[in-house]
Design an enzyme around this catalytic site. Structure first.
Site, PDB file in Angstrom:
ATOM      1  N   ASN A   1       0.793  -1.366   0.036  1.00 32.25           N
ATOM      2  CA  ASN A   1       0.000   0.112  -0.206  1.00 32.25           C
ATOM      3  C   ASN A   1       0.851   1.278   0.045  1.00 32.25           C
ATOM      4  OD1 ASN A   1       1.071   0.164   2.653  1.00 32.25           O
ATOM      5  ND2 ASN A   1      -1.063   0.326   3.891  1.00 32.25           N
TER       6      ASN A   1
ATOM      7  N   LEU B   1       5.333  -9.784   4.651  1.00 29.73           N
ATOM      8  CA  LEU B   1       6.021  -9.000   5.279  1.00 29.73           C
ATOM      9  C   LEU B   1       5.510  -7.401   5.511  1.00 29.73           C
ATOM     10  CD1 LEU B   1       8.241 -10.928   4.229  1.00 29.73           C
ATOM     11  CD2 LEU B   1       9.614  -9.137   3.424  1.00 29.73           C
TER      12      LEU B   1
ATOM     13  N   ASN C   1      -6.279 -12.283   6.874  1.00 29.44           N
ATOM     14  CA  ASN C   1      -6.425 -12.324   5.429  1.00 29.44           C
ATOM     15  C   ASN C   1      -5.598 -13.025   4.564  1.00 29.44           C
ATOM     16  OD1 ASN C   1      -8.771 -10.520   5.594  1.00 29.44           O
ATOM     17  ND2 ASN C   1      -7.572  -8.848   5.125  1.00 29.44           N
TER      18      ASN C   1
ATOM     19  N   ARG D   1      -7.132 -21.096   1.500  1.00 28.75           N
ATOM     20  CA  ARG D   1      -7.983 -21.492   0.122  1.00 28.75           C
ATOM     21  C   ARG D   1      -7.080 -22.291  -0.936  1.00 28.75           C
ATOM     22  NH1 ARG D   1      -8.634 -18.883  -4.373  1.00 28.75           N
ATOM     23  NH2 ARG D   1      -7.785 -16.796  -3.573  1.00 28.75           N
TER      24      ARG D   1
ATOM     25  N   ALA E   1       6.767 -12.671   8.577  1.00 22.06           N
ATOM     26  CA  ALA E   1       7.951 -11.996   9.042  1.00 22.06           C
ATOM     27  C   ALA E   1       7.620 -11.431  10.535  1.00 22.06           C
ATOM     28  CB  ALA E   1       8.343 -10.718   8.036  1.00 22.06           C
TER      29      ALA E   1
ATOM     30  N   TYR F   1       3.112  -2.745  17.787  1.00 22.27           N
ATOM     31  CA  TYR F   1       4.020  -3.555  16.944  1.00 22.27           C
ATOM     32  C   TYR F   1       4.001  -5.070  17.686  1.00 22.27           C
ATOM     33  CZ  TYR F   1       7.949  -4.644  13.913  1.00 22.27           C
ATOM     34  OH  TYR F   1       8.645  -5.065  13.169  1.00 22.27           O
TER      35      TYR F   1
ATOM     36  N   LYS G   1       2.452  -8.388  16.499  1.00 24.11           N
ATOM     37  CA  LYS G   1       3.279  -9.351  15.942  1.00 24.11           C
ATOM     38  C   LYS G   1       3.341 -10.592  16.560  1.00 24.11           C
ATOM     39  CE  LYS G   1       5.863  -7.564  12.654  1.00 24.11           C
ATOM     40  NZ  LYS G   1       5.913  -8.011  11.024  1.00 24.11           N
TER      41      LYS G   1
ATOM     42  N   GLN H   1      -5.595 -25.807  13.499  1.00 27.20           N
ATOM     43  CA  GLN H   1      -7.071 -26.026  13.224  1.00 27.20           C
ATOM     44  C   GLN H   1      -7.223 -26.293  11.762  1.00 27.20           C
ATOM     45  OE1 GLN H   1      -9.092 -22.343  14.808  1.00 27.20           O
ATOM     46  NE2 GLN H   1     -10.952 -22.903  13.957  1.00 27.20           N
TER      47      GLN H   1
HETATM   48  P1  NAD Z   1       9.474  -1.522   5.650  1.00 32.29           P
HETATM   49  O1  NAD Z   1       8.526  -0.383   6.294  1.00 32.29           O
HETATM   50  O2  NAD Z   1      10.650  -0.809   4.595  1.00 32.29           O
HETATM   51  O3  NAD Z   1       8.384  -2.521   4.761  1.00 32.29           O
HETATM   52  C1  NAD Z   1       7.338  -2.732   5.081  1.00 32.29           C
HETATM   53  C2  NAD Z   1       6.284  -2.688   3.913  1.00 32.29           C
HETATM   54  O4  NAD Z   1       5.015  -3.135   4.009  1.00 32.29           O
HETATM   55  C3  NAD Z   1       6.406  -1.207   3.181  1.00 32.29           C
HETATM   56  O5  NAD Z   1       6.452  -1.270   1.954  1.00 32.29           O
HETATM   57  C4  NAD Z   1       4.971  -0.598   3.490  1.00 32.29           C
HETATM   58  O6  NAD Z   1       4.582   0.198   2.447  1.00 32.29           O
HETATM   59  C5  NAD Z   1       3.971  -2.033   3.496  1.00 32.29           C
HETATM   60  N1  NAD Z   1       2.790  -2.066   4.281  1.00 32.29           N
HETATM   61  C6  NAD Z   1       2.766  -1.664   5.499  1.00 32.29           C
HETATM   62  N2  NAD Z   1       1.285  -1.881   5.937  1.00 32.29           N
HETATM   63  C7  NAD Z   1       0.729  -2.392   4.684  1.00 32.29           C
HETATM   64  C8  NAD Z   1      -0.441  -2.707   4.461  1.00 32.29           C
HETATM   65  N3  NAD Z   1      -1.776  -2.761   5.501  1.00 32.29           N
HETATM   66  N4  NAD Z   1      -0.799  -3.445   3.108  1.00 32.29           N
HETATM   67  C9  NAD Z   1      -0.087  -3.660   2.375  1.00 32.29           C
HETATM   68  N5  NAD Z   1       1.267  -3.108   2.635  1.00 32.29           N
HETATM   69  C10 NAD Z   1       1.668  -2.509   3.755  1.00 32.29           C
HETATM   70  O7  NAD Z   1      10.018  -2.534   6.616  1.00 32.29           O
HETATM   71  P2  NAD Z   1      11.018  -3.729   6.584  1.00 32.29           P
HETATM   72  O8  NAD Z   1      12.264  -3.380   7.289  1.00 32.29           O
HETATM   73  O9  NAD Z   1      11.257  -4.114   5.141  1.00 32.29           O
HETATM   74  O10 NAD Z   1      10.347  -4.802   7.465  1.00 32.29           O
HETATM   75  C11 NAD Z   1       9.555  -5.832   6.633  1.00 32.29           C
HETATM   76  C12 NAD Z   1       8.795  -6.767   7.493  1.00 32.29           C
HETATM   77  O11 NAD Z   1       9.846  -7.479   8.296  1.00 32.29           O
HETATM   78  C13 NAD Z   1       8.157  -6.119   8.592  1.00 32.29           C
HETATM   79  O12 NAD Z   1       6.929  -7.055   8.794  1.00 32.29           O
HETATM   80  C14 NAD Z   1       8.847  -6.057   9.819  1.00 32.29           C
HETATM   81  O13 NAD Z   1       7.999  -6.136  10.877  1.00 32.29           O
HETATM   82  C15 NAD Z   1       9.596  -7.404   9.642  1.00 32.29           C
HETATM   83  N6  NAD Z   1      10.912  -7.141  10.303  1.00 32.29           N
HETATM   84  C16 NAD Z   1      11.915  -6.285  10.079  1.00 32.29           C
HETATM   85  C17 NAD Z   1      13.191  -6.066  10.719  1.00 32.29           C
HETATM   86  C18 NAD Z   1      14.209  -5.067  10.071  1.00 32.29           C
HETATM   87  O14 NAD Z   1      15.042  -4.868  10.850  1.00 32.29           O
HETATM   88  N7  NAD Z   1      14.093  -4.465   9.053  1.00 32.29           N
HETATM   89  C19 NAD Z   1      13.238  -6.789  11.825  1.00 32.29           C
HETATM   90  C20 NAD Z   1      12.163  -7.462  12.334  1.00 32.29           C
HETATM   91  C21 NAD Z   1      11.197  -7.803  11.558  1.00 32.29           C
END
Ligand code: NAD
Ligand code: UDP
Length: 318
Positions: free
Chosen positions: A38, A77, A103, A110, A118, A149, A153, A166
């Protein structure tokens, strides 16, 4: 190979920092990749170079709403990862992790697809066990500013394991520790991006607290390799499984390393520590090493050089 014969892989959050590297690897490996984002913290420029590939497709979509596609694998992610961004709209952060995850699990159910979450070291909160192993249940404040967060998570992990028990959904849960590299947003408030940009601009390096808190930083390409290995591991490997680099360092040491690598004249400036900021963090990766044959290979000095070079090129365009 005809296009339809390729494994079809959905990457939510595919235009973000980690997601864009993941999409790149999957496209190179010949998968048919659908990137859903998004663009909350993601950027078109992160994936622009992939758009000419016939096996890459982008959908602007918010995963808190239903999505109907046919896929074989889902990497979930989507979620802002930096404290500044996930705390900006905390209710949306929780919705993304909870409604969005429901979702994506429904989609996996499905389609009979494998789905990888992630997850994060934040499920351990401010840990009282060190280093953190997967069987540690964590120490999380459920009402503080990081809870939108951390708790969301944790709930996403719960949903994964309930779908597994399930519905027999084929799940994979990766607990990702601090990861850094090119394509981090220069203003996302995370420590490596802040320090690199501040050092390159010759501005004071903002250390929160006295800088004695620790983190363990993993270079992005190592992390992506771990995610792909986990996705392709046998069905009985569900995780949760820690993915991160166990090389632990204090925040002050990172500042000094970045000053040295940039040759900057920046000085250190000390600021109040944010609420509930974890004191120590280091992954125990023995499970990932034994089950996935994975361990990080990029030393911090090398990863930091590549990251600094990226920010240098970004700042040159300002
Ligand atoms: P980021 O913010 O660069 O990427 C997250 C992406 O998700 C973005 O492109 C954002 O636009 C998209 N997004 C957010 N909400 C959305 C929604 N409702 N629908 C569709 N897209 C959506 O962060 P990142 O560092 O790339 O992290 C990616 C994943 O890895 C995340 O889930 C984060 O929690 C997890 N993570 C990252 C780290 C890290 O150090 N980078 C550590 C632990 C966990
Ligand atoms: N931090 C800091 N200065 C900054 C940004 C972050 O001292 O300009 C500290 C922060 O307080 C934390 C650590 O660096 O102790 C890592 O912060 P980040 O936001 O990158 O990740 P997280 O806290 O989620 O691990």
């Amino acid at each position: 190979m005809a296009l339809r014969d390729r494994p079809r892989v959905l990457v939510t959050g595919g235009a973000g920092f980690l997601g864009s590297f993941l999409c790149e690897r999957l496209v190179q490996d010949g998968h048919d990749v659908i990137c859903v984002d998004n663009f909350y913290t993601g950027r078109r420029q992160n994936i622009f170079h992939l758009t000419p590939h016939e096996n890459f497709e982008v959908l602007r979509h918010d995963i808190t709403f239903s999505l109907y596609v046919e896929v074989d694998q889902i990497y979930n992610l989507a979620c802002p990862a930096s404290p500044v961004h996930y705390q900006y709209d905390p209710v949306q952060t929780t919705k993304t992790c909870v409604h969005g995850t429901i979702n994506m699990l429904g989609l996996a159910k499905r389609c009979g697809a494998r789905i990888l979450q992630a997850s994060t070291s934040e499920v351990y909160g401010d840990p009282q066990v060190h280093p953190q192993r997967e069987d540690y249940w964590g120490h999380v404040n459920p009402t503080g500013p990081r809870a939108c967060y951390d708790e969301a998570k944790r709930c996403a992990e719960t949903l994964f394991f309930d779908y597994y028990r399930q519905h027999g959904t084929r799940i994979k849960v990766a607990r990702i520790f601090n990861t850094y590299g090119p394509r981090m947003l220069h203003n996302d408030g995370r420590v490596i991006s802040n320090f690199a940009v501040q050092a390159l601009r010759g501005e004071p390096i903002t250390i929160y607290g006295d800088g004695s808190q620790t983190r363990s930083f993993c270079y992005v390409e190592d992390l992506i390799d771990g995610l792909i290995r986990l996705m392709n591991s046998p069905d009985e490997v569900t995780g949760p499984i820690n993915l991160g680099n166990p090389a632990e360092v204090t925040v002050k040491e990172v500042a000094e390393e970045i000053i040295a690598l940039t040759g900057s004249r920046s000085t250190l400036s000390f600021h109040p520590l944010p609420q509930n900021d974890p004191v120590r963090r280091r992954p125990d990766i023995s499970l990932a090493t034994s089950v996935l044959g994975w361990q990080p290979t990029v030393p911090r000095a090398e990863g930091l050089k590549k990251t600094i070079a990226y920010f240098q090129s970004q700042l040159a365009g300002e």
